[in-house]
Design a protein around this motif. Sequence first.
Motif, PDB file in Angstrom:
ATOM      1  N   TRP A  75       0.838  -1.187   0.000  1.00 14.72           N
ATOM      2  CA  TRP A  75       0.000   0.000   0.000  1.00 14.72           C
ATOM      3  C   TRP A  75       0.877   1.244   0.000  1.00 14.72           C
ATOM      4  N   ARG A  97       0.408   5.743  -0.324  1.00 15.81           N
ATOM      5  CA  ARG A  97      -0.587   6.801  -0.189  1.00 15.81           C
ATOM      6  C   ARG A  97      -0.034   8.111  -0.726  1.00 15.81           C
ATOM      7  N   ARG A 143       3.784  10.459  -3.615  1.00 16.55           N
ATOM      8  CA  ARG A 143       3.297   9.160  -3.179  1.00 16.55           C
ATOM      9  C   ARG A 143       4.355   8.510  -2.301  1.00 16.55           C
ATOM     10  N   TYR A 164      -5.177   6.171  -0.953  1.00 15.46           N
ATOM     11  CA  TYR A 164      -4.378   4.973  -0.714  1.00 15.46           C
ATOM     12  C   TYR A 164      -4.438   4.083  -1.954  1.00 15.46           C
TER      13      TYR A 164
END
Length: 121
Positions: free
Chosen positions: A36, A38, A45, A93
């Motif tokens: 993951w 975000r 990012r 996300y």
Amino acid sequence: QVQLVESGGGLVQPGGSLRLSCAASGSIFSINAMGWYRQAPGKQRELVAVITSGGSTNYAASVKGRFTISSDNAKNTVYLQMNSLKPEDTAVYYCNTDLVPRSGSATFRYWGQGTQVTVSS
């Protein structure tokens, strides 16, 4: 073709919890890792957490102890349990995976479309 479908984002109060899910489907021979990232408005990012097919995990310092990444290899699905959420966790996300789509092919990285997480009172 490989698709990543994310779910579980939303609005939550500070101190609350959310659980994100991401399922990979399509041409999948093997998955090396899922993770993951975000991205908050105006920021780059960043990595949140990653888990390998062997179960090894890595977390950003800002989420360690509050977030837990897990996976179900049989379902090609990765989860992110987010507890004690803070306003600074607000971001889109993105799920990603490093996988081999066919036997003998190279490893490729794929991304989901993103899910919004907003932490606000």
